[in-house]
Scaffold this motif. Structure first.
Motif, PDB file in Angstrom:
ATOM      1  N   VAL B  65      -5.985 -59.305  14.300  1.00 44.68           N
ATOM      2  CA  VAL B  65      -5.047 -58.860  13.259  1.00 44.68           C
ATOM      3  C   VAL B  65      -5.235 -59.687  11.990  1.00 44.68           C
ATOM      4  N   TRP B  66      -5.368 -60.979  12.180  1.00 48.48           N
ATOM      5  CA  TRP B  66      -5.512 -61.928  11.069  1.00 48.48           C
ATOM      6  C   TRP B  66      -6.802 -61.644  10.283  1.00 48.48           C
ATOM      7  N   LEU B  67      -7.890 -61.407  10.997  1.00 52.29           N
ATOM      8  CA  LEU B  67      -9.158 -61.102  10.329  1.00 52.29           C
ATOM      9  C   LEU B  67      -9.071 -59.800   9.547  1.00 52.29           C
ATOM     10  N   GLU B  68      -8.369 -58.819  10.105  1.00 48.60           N
ATOM     11  CA  GLU B  68      -8.219 -57.551   9.391  1.00 48.60           C
ATOM     12  C   GLU B  68      -7.437 -57.758   8.096  1.00 48.60           C
ATOM     13  N   GLY B  69      -6.483 -58.676   8.111  1.00 52.22           N
ATOM     14  CA  GLY B  69      -5.736 -58.993   6.892  1.00 52.22           C
ATOM     15  C   GLY B  69      -6.588 -59.688   5.841  1.00 52.22           C
ATOM     16  N   LEU B  70      -7.429 -60.620   6.269  1.00 55.38           N
ATOM     17  CA  LEU B  70      -8.216 -61.410   5.311  1.00 55.38           C
ATOM     18  C   LEU B  70      -9.489 -60.699   4.856  1.00 55.38           C
ATOM     19  N   ALA B  71      -9.993 -59.798   5.673  1.00 59.03           N
ATOM     20  CA  ALA B  71     -11.257 -59.112   5.359  1.00 59.03           C
ATOM     21  C   ALA B  71     -11.144 -57.669   5.843  1.00 59.03           C
ATOM     22  N   PRO B  72     -10.368 -56.860   5.135  1.00 55.35           N
ATOM     23  CA  PRO B  72     -10.056 -55.506   5.636  1.00 55.35           C
ATOM     24  C   PRO B  72     -11.261 -54.569   5.645  1.00 55.35           C
ATOM     25  N   ALA B  73     -11.266 -53.708   6.628  1.00 56.15           N
ATOM     26  CA  ALA B  73     -12.211 -52.591   6.634  1.00 56.15           C
ATOM     27  C   ALA B  73     -11.764 -51.566   5.595  1.00 56.15           C
ATOM     28  N   GLY B  74     -12.695 -50.708   5.184  1.00 57.10           N
ATOM     29  CA  GLY B  74     -12.315 -49.538   4.409  1.00 57.10           C
ATOM     30  C   GLY B  74     -12.122 -49.758   2.927  1.00 57.10           C
ATOM     31  N   LEU B  75     -12.328 -50.977   2.435  1.00 52.66           N
ATOM     32  CA  LEU B  75     -12.272 -51.181   0.985  1.00 52.66           C
ATOM     33  C   LEU B  75     -13.545 -50.621   0.344  1.00 52.66           C
ATOM     34  N   ASP B  76     -13.505 -50.548  -0.956  1.00 54.50           N
ATOM     35  CA  ASP B  76     -14.634 -49.997  -1.697  1.00 54.50           C
ATOM     36  C   ASP B  76     -15.684 -51.088  -1.933  1.00 54.50           C
ATOM     37  N   TYR B  77     -16.300 -51.558  -0.843  1.00 54.50           N
ATOM     38  CA  TYR B  77     -17.289 -52.631  -0.937  1.00 54.50           C
ATOM     39  C   TYR B  77     -18.579 -52.108  -1.564  1.00 54.50           C
ATOM     40  N   ARG B  78     -19.201 -52.925  -2.381  1.00 54.57           N
ATOM     41  CA  ARG B  78     -20.460 -52.519  -3.004  1.00 54.57           C
ATOM     42  C   ARG B  78     -21.568 -52.341  -1.955  1.00 54.57           C
ATOM     43  N   HIS B  79     -21.498 -53.118  -0.873  1.00 51.91           N
ATOM     44  CA  HIS B  79     -22.480 -52.995   0.213  1.00 51.91           C
ATOM     45  C   HIS B  79     -22.544 -51.568   0.742  1.00 51.91           C
ATOM     46  N   HIS B  80     -21.468 -50.846   0.619  1.00 54.82           N
ATOM     47  CA  HIS B  80     -21.425 -49.492   1.168  1.00 54.82           C
ATOM     48  C   HIS B  80     -22.231 -48.499   0.342  1.00 54.82           C
ATOM     49  N   GLN B  81     -22.623 -48.885  -0.857  1.00 53.72           N
ATOM     50  CA  GLN B  81     -23.494 -48.025  -1.664  1.00 53.72           C
ATOM     51  C   GLN B  81     -24.875 -47.898  -1.040  1.00 53.72           C
ATOM     52  N   THR B  82     -25.194 -48.779  -0.092  1.00 51.09           N
ATOM     53  CA  THR B  82     -26.476 -48.671   0.617  1.00 51.09           C
ATOM     54  C   THR B  82     -26.396 -47.670   1.765  1.00 51.09           C
ATOM     55  N   GLY B  83     -25.194 -47.131   2.005  1.00 48.63           N
ATOM     56  CA  GLY B  83     -25.022 -46.238   3.148  1.00 48.63           C
ATOM     57  C   GLY B  83     -24.332 -46.921   4.320  1.00 48.63           C
ATOM     58  N   GLU B  84     -24.224 -48.246   4.273  1.00 56.95           N
ATOM     59  CA  GLU B  84     -23.534 -48.990   5.323  1.00 56.95           C
ATOM     60  C   GLU B  84     -22.015 -48.801   5.177  1.00 56.95           C
ATOM     61  N   ASP B  85     -21.307 -49.088   6.269  1.00 57.01           N
ATOM     62  CA  ASP B  85     -19.837 -49.051   6.190  1.00 57.01           C
ATOM     63  C   ASP B  85     -19.218 -50.293   6.826  1.00 57.01           C
ATOM     64  N   ASN B  86     -20.017 -51.359   6.930  1.00 53.14           N
ATOM     65  CA  ASN B  86     -19.597 -52.506   7.731  1.00 53.14           C
ATOM     66  C   ASN B  86     -19.451 -53.816   6.952  1.00 53.14           C
ATOM     67  N   ALA B  87     -19.213 -53.737   5.646  1.00 49.16           N
ATOM     68  CA  ALA B  87     -19.112 -54.981   4.865  1.00 49.16           C
ATOM     69  C   ALA B  87     -18.054 -55.905   5.454  1.00 49.16           C
ATOM     70  N   ASP B  88     -16.933 -55.328   5.889  1.00 47.93           N
ATOM     71  CA  ASP B  88     -15.879 -56.178   6.456  1.00 47.93           C
ATOM     72  C   ASP B  88     -16.376 -56.956   7.675  1.00 47.93           C
ATOM     73  N   ALA B  89     -17.290 -56.372   8.438  1.00 51.87           N
ATOM     74  CA  ALA B  89     -17.814 -57.065   9.619  1.00 51.87           C
ATOM     75  C   ALA B  89     -18.601 -58.319   9.209  1.00 51.87           C
ATOM     76  N   HIS B  90     -19.346 -58.241   8.108  1.00 50.02           N
ATOM     77  CA  HIS B  90     -20.060 -59.412   7.584  1.00 50.02           C
ATOM     78  C   HIS B  90     -19.085 -60.513   7.174  1.00 50.02           C
ATOM     79  N   LEU B  91     -17.974 -60.116   6.563  1.00 48.65           N
ATOM     80  CA  LEU B  91     -16.986 -61.103   6.111  1.00 48.65           C
ATOM     81  C   LEU B  91     -16.253 -61.720   7.303  1.00 48.65           C
ATOM     82  N   LYS B  92     -15.854 -60.863   8.246  1.00 50.24           N
ATOM     83  CA  LYS B  92     -15.114 -61.362   9.415  1.00 50.24           C
ATOM     84  C   LYS B  92     -15.952 -62.352  10.217  1.00 50.24           C
ATOM     85  N   ARG B  93     -17.246 -62.034  10.393  1.00 48.18           N
ATOM     86  CA  ARG B  93     -18.070 -62.926  11.180  1.00 48.18           C
ATOM     87  C   ARG B  93     -18.233 -64.270  10.453  1.00 48.18           C
TER      88      ARG B  93
END
Lengths: 138, 138, 138
Positions: B65-93
């Protein structure tokens, strides 16, 4: 068992700069002639980080925006009463981590397909150092 | 001095999954016949973490829950312009850390009473690897 | 190659306390007679941290305020259903990191000009331990 130590120096043009150093570390590992072991890559200054993640400019931008959100510059930090203005850089480097240990197997860095090593500078425009120490068997 | 290397493979059923791996690491240490030294346990993929903390399902839920608060999924991350959808996973890790070094003393992991090693998957449902490298004296 | 292991014990007067341990680690390294290698300094309890940063009381205050913001005490954590009240301490220690690896060169800790090692206690007033394991060449 042997050890081998070198230092990487950085003086970034900008205050904030992320620099890929995978090849520099790999070159030191080759020079060490150590074929199995580990290499420590550690920032020797306390406002910079060393981390492993993706070599993709969009994600690097995302990291920088995210860090600014979690550890903003320009707040009324008590550290600034010393005359410093870089408290946020100390916090940001803590979030990213200041060191990594990379495995060496069969004479090369034993990294996953997307693992890249980065130096992250949060208070640049001055000379800073990273220690690279290899330890293992020839 | 000797080294000993094995890999743990994971393919989680869910995108987000935390898996206790203390016993797997301990088994590799035993197999290594190294009785004093250190073992590096490091995620080889950049959207997963390896960390040490409590084996308590409530706390694991709190971490997630805490990680989702600090590094939420579904934001408009620039990394997602590559076709990826996992920028939050990079931040959480990054928040959890991607590697630990565990001491080995008297032939076993030298851990405190509550220390447990976990693999934290933030972008699963694909094959991923963790390197376990032991270094020390027989 | 040799290894050398000692433990540092802490029982802080307050729940939250940051303690500089650079000199304690340096003394163990001297005692080890290892002149080149690495020393692992790792918290053996899961609500405390070991980190490297500045020895400046203002910044230490900033770290504590910042951690309280990112991982507040007193929330309705699921971990507390076990009777515990320290979930925030587990999160805070994760942000700071629970271990560091320090290089040893020419018989001494190979640290940058401002690098200091700290033990950060987030749930003190009980006996806790840090493992210090040195590995390298005499």
């Amino acid at each position: 068992m042997r050890t081998f130590t070198e230092y990487l120096w950085f003086e970034t043009a900008k205050r904030l700069e992320f620099i890929r150093i995978t090849d520099d570390v790999a070159a030191i590992v080759r020079k060490s002639a150590i074929t199995d072991g580990m290499v420590l890559v550690s920032a020797m200054h306390i406002t910079s980080a060393v981390y492993v993640n993706d070599w993709e400019s969009g994600l690097i931008h995302d990291f920088q925006v995210w860090l600014e959100g979690l550890a903003p510059a320009g707040l009324d930090y008590r550290h600034h009463q010393t005359g410093e203005d870089n408290a946020d850089a100390h916090l940001k480097r803590t979030l990213m981590g200041h060191q990594v240990m990379l495995p060496i197997t069969d004479g090369a860095l034993d990294l996953g397909p997307w693992e890249q090593v980065f130096y992250a500078e949060f208070d640049g425009q001055r000379r800073k150092r990273v220690v690279v120490k290899v330890m293992g068997t020839p």
